[in-house]
Design a protein around this motif. Structure first.
Motif, PDB file in Angstrom:
ATOM      1  N   GLY A 175       1.368   3.623  10.853  1.00 60.40           N
ATOM      2  CA  GLY A 175       3.307   3.953  10.371  1.00 60.40           C
ATOM      3  C   GLY A 175       3.214   4.689   9.797  1.00 60.40           C
ATOM      4  O   GLY A 175       4.477   5.374   9.449  1.00 60.40           O
ATOM      5  N   GLY A 176       2.104   4.972   8.487  1.00 60.31           N
ATOM      6  CA  GLY A 176       2.354   6.666   7.914  1.00 60.31           C
ATOM      7  C   GLY A 176       2.125   6.117   6.250  1.00 60.31           C
ATOM      8  O   GLY A 176       2.743   5.568   5.782  1.00 60.31           O
ATOM      9  N   MET A 177       1.534   6.937   5.566  1.00 60.98           N
ATOM     10  CA  MET A 177       0.998   6.284   4.309  1.00 60.98           C
ATOM     11  C   MET A 177       1.622   6.304   3.187  1.00 60.98           C
ATOM     12  O   MET A 177       2.176   5.661   2.030  1.00 60.98           O
ATOM     13  CB  MET A 177      -0.716   7.422   3.699  1.00 60.98           C
ATOM     14  N   ASP A 178       2.710   7.592   3.606  1.00 65.37           N
ATOM     15  CA  ASP A 178       4.241   7.610   2.472  1.00 65.37           C
ATOM     16  C   ASP A 178       5.314   6.576   3.383  1.00 65.37           C
ATOM     17  O   ASP A 178       6.455   7.172   2.899  1.00 65.37           O
ATOM     18  CB  ASP A 178       4.504   8.506   1.921  1.00 65.37           C
ATOM     19  N   SER A 179       4.841   6.266   4.166  1.00 69.47           N
ATOM     20  CA  SER A 179       6.353   5.532   4.890  1.00 69.47           C
ATOM     21  C   SER A 179       6.206   3.980   4.998  1.00 69.47           C
ATOM     22  O   SER A 179       5.821   3.463   5.548  1.00 69.47           O
ATOM     23  CB  SER A 179       6.325   6.280   6.392  1.00 69.47           C
ATOM     24  N   VAL A 180       7.068   3.300   3.668  1.00 71.07           N
ATOM     25  CA  VAL A 180       6.818   2.079   3.421  1.00 71.07           C
ATOM     26  C   VAL A 180       7.455   1.350   4.603  1.00 71.07           C
ATOM     27  O   VAL A 180       7.197  -0.210   5.118  1.00 71.07           O
ATOM     28  CB  VAL A 180       7.743   1.766   1.911  1.00 71.07           C
ATOM     29  N   ILE A 181       8.758   1.329   5.274  1.00 71.28           N
ATOM     30  CA  ILE A 181       9.409   0.944   6.611  1.00 71.28           C
ATOM     31  C   ILE A 181       8.401   0.679   7.919  1.00 71.28           C
ATOM     32  O   ILE A 181       8.155   0.668   8.475  1.00 71.28           O
ATOM     33  CB  ILE A 181      10.298   1.520   6.982  1.00 71.28           C
ATOM     34  N   ALA A 196       6.952  -1.761  10.302  1.00 63.04           N
ATOM     35  CA  ALA A 196       6.682  -2.106  11.956  1.00 63.04           C
ATOM     36  C   ALA A 196       5.083  -1.503  12.215  1.00 63.04           C
ATOM     37  O   ALA A 196       5.140  -2.712  13.284  1.00 63.04           O
ATOM     38  CB  ALA A 196       8.069  -0.987  12.233  1.00 63.04           C
ATOM     39  N   ALA A 197       5.071  -0.808  11.611  1.00 58.86           N
ATOM     40  CA  ALA A 197       3.080  -1.132  12.349  1.00 58.86           C
ATOM     41  C   ALA A 197       2.653  -2.412  11.849  1.00 58.86           C
ATOM     42  O   ALA A 197       1.502  -2.227  12.719  1.00 58.86           O
ATOM     43  CB  ALA A 197       2.671   0.117  11.899  1.00 58.86           C
ATOM     44  N   TYR A 243      -0.583  12.321  10.213  1.00 61.93           N
ATOM     45  CA  TYR A 243       0.029  11.927   8.904  1.00 61.93           C
ATOM     46  C   TYR A 243       0.770  10.432   9.510  1.00 61.93           C
ATOM     47  O   TYR A 243       2.159  10.204   8.646  1.00 61.93           O
ATOM     48  CB  TYR A 243       1.430  12.365   8.517  1.00 61.93           C
ATOM     49  N   GLY A 244       0.174   9.822  10.840  1.00 66.58           N
ATOM     50  CA  GLY A 244       1.449   8.465  11.408  1.00 66.58           C
ATOM     51  C   GLY A 244       2.352   8.900  11.816  1.00 66.58           C
ATOM     52  O   GLY A 244       3.078   9.843  12.509  1.00 66.58           O
ATOM     53  N   LEU A 245       2.778   7.494  12.098  1.00 62.65           N
ATOM     54  CA  LEU A 245       3.840   7.737  13.232  1.00 62.65           C
ATOM     55  C   LEU A 245       5.077   8.088  12.900  1.00 62.65           C
ATOM     56  O   LEU A 245       6.197   8.738  13.240  1.00 62.65           O
ATOM     57  CB  LEU A 245       4.064   6.532  14.547  1.00 62.65           C
ATOM     58  N   PHE A 246       5.564   7.568  11.406  1.00 69.83           N
ATOM     59  CA  PHE A 246       6.513   7.421  10.552  1.00 69.83           C
ATOM     60  C   PHE A 246       6.143   8.251   9.347  1.00 69.83           C
ATOM     61  O   PHE A 246       7.154   8.467   8.271  1.00 69.83           O
ATOM     62  CB  PHE A 246       7.191   6.956  10.663  1.00 69.83           C
ATOM     63  N   GLY A 247       4.894   8.879   9.287  1.00 72.17           N
ATOM     64  CA  GLY A 247       4.680   9.761   8.149  1.00 72.17           C
ATOM     65  C   GLY A 247       5.335  10.912   8.209  1.00 72.17           C
ATOM     66  O   GLY A 247       5.913  11.555   9.038  1.00 72.17           O
ATOM     67  N   PHE A 256       0.860  -1.436  -0.492  1.00 71.78           N
ATOM     68  CA  PHE A 256       0.282  -0.064  -0.424  1.00 71.78           C
ATOM     69  C   PHE A 256       0.696   0.984  -0.020  1.00 71.78           C
ATOM     70  O   PHE A 256       0.381   2.567  -0.795  1.00 71.78           O
ATOM     71  CB  PHE A 256      -0.283   0.147   0.725  1.00 71.78           C
ATOM     72  N   ALA A 257       1.800   1.337   0.772  1.00 72.10           N
ATOM     73  CA  ALA A 257       2.699   2.184   1.655  1.00 72.10           C
ATOM     74  C   ALA A 257       3.540   2.789  -0.300  1.00 72.10           C
ATOM     75  O   ALA A 257       3.920   3.883  -0.304  1.00 72.10           O
ATOM     76  CB  ALA A 257       3.465   2.336   2.208  1.00 72.10           C
TER      77      ALA A 257
END
Length: 290
Positions: free
Chosen positions: A231-237, A241-242, A279-283, A25-26
């Motif tokens: 995790g954040g929509m734009d954060s693959v990593i 983790a999420a 924007y999520g935890l890592f976005g 998705f990300a």
């Protein structure tokens, strides 16, 4: 204590599946700005393709994946060329609705070819129980967790160091500026769909090996969506983790509060996260100047 260890260990297994699907998705969202609502269906379809290859040629796990991943990447490229490429320049909402329609088509095609009945699919993996400390695991469960770790490492290295990964990040940051410096946005979109389909094939095969192969496998895409938000929509990593976090949270809710809360616990988490960090935890936090 043993009960807690069991809940956490099984939560990591389901969380690894969520994480892999969420990475797909990300990856597409990061590259195109579009939420691909057909990601769960890609997971399902590639798992069925792998099942056919396994039963036809009697392949063990590694040869099966070496054959399935390139086929899935070709499938991702074909879907992008047929359904997404003609929509370039159209409103995001229109493209998202195309992915919704694509999801329905893939579900229908899968049932038409393989039927509605579930299959047992070991993917050539042993079924002997392995103990790590006091936690029992099937080998397929360990394969799933290891696959998430490997795909996360590959994804991080690809986005950080490869020319294509850097170009993908440039397109995600500013598509117009990327075009001005000579980056082919259409090529980046195609690569994103190919890699997302490859991740989907790994997730689909290992999920089916751990649970079952059935047409309702597509629903794991929706169940993985809380991991993408967390995790954040734009954060693959971050999505990977999420996914682990969501899997453990679901199991803890089920084990200590009640069975019914397992299905909604992930969505409870994303409601809370959206209120605190939209924007999520890592976005990446987007700032608009007006």
């Amino acid at each position: 204590m043993d009960f807690l260890v069991l809940l956490v260990s099984t939560g990591l297994v389901s969380g690894a599946a969520y994480g892999l699907i969420a990475m797909g998705f990300a990856l597409i969202y990061k590259s195109t700005g579009v939420v691909n609502f057909a990601q769960g269906e890609l997971v399902m379809l590639t798992a069925y393709i792998a099942y056919t290859l396994s039963t036809t040629f009697g392949l063990s796990f590694v040869p099966l994946m070496l054959l399935t991943i390139p086929i899935s990447m070709l499938l991702g490229l074909v879907l992008e060329r047929i359904f997404i490429r003609p929509m370039l320049g159209e409103p995001i909402f229109a493209i998202v609705m195309v992915t919704v329609g694509l999801a329905v088509i893939l579900r229908g095609v899968t049932i038409m070819i393989w039927g509605p009945d579930p299959f047992n699919f070991t993917a050539g993996i042993s079924t002997d129980v392995v103990y790590i400390g006091s936690a029992p695991f099937y080998p397929a469960q360990l394969y799933l967790i290891a696959a998430l770790a490997v795909m996360t490492a590959i994804g991080w290295a690809f986005l950080r160091y490869s020319r294509m990964g850097i170009a993908m990040r440039a397109v995600a940051a500013n598509e117009t500026a990327a075009l001005l410096v000579g980056i082919s946005v259409s090529r980046i979109h195609a690569v994103a769909w190919m890699f997302s389909a490859a991740i989907a094939s790994v997730a689909g095969v290992l999920f089916a090996a751990n649970f079952k192969l059935a047409p309702d496998l597509w629903f794991q895409g929706m169940k993985s969506f809380p991991a993408v938000i967390l995790g954040g929509m734009d954060s693959v990593i971050g999505s990977a983790a999420a996914g682990l976090a969501i899997g453990v949270i679901e199991n803890l809710f089920q084990g200590y509060i009640g069975q019914g809360l397992r299905e909604i616990s992930g969505f409870i988490v994303i409601v809370i996260v959206l209120m605190v960090r939209p924007y999520g935890l890592f976005g990446s936090k987007e700032i608009e100047r007006v």
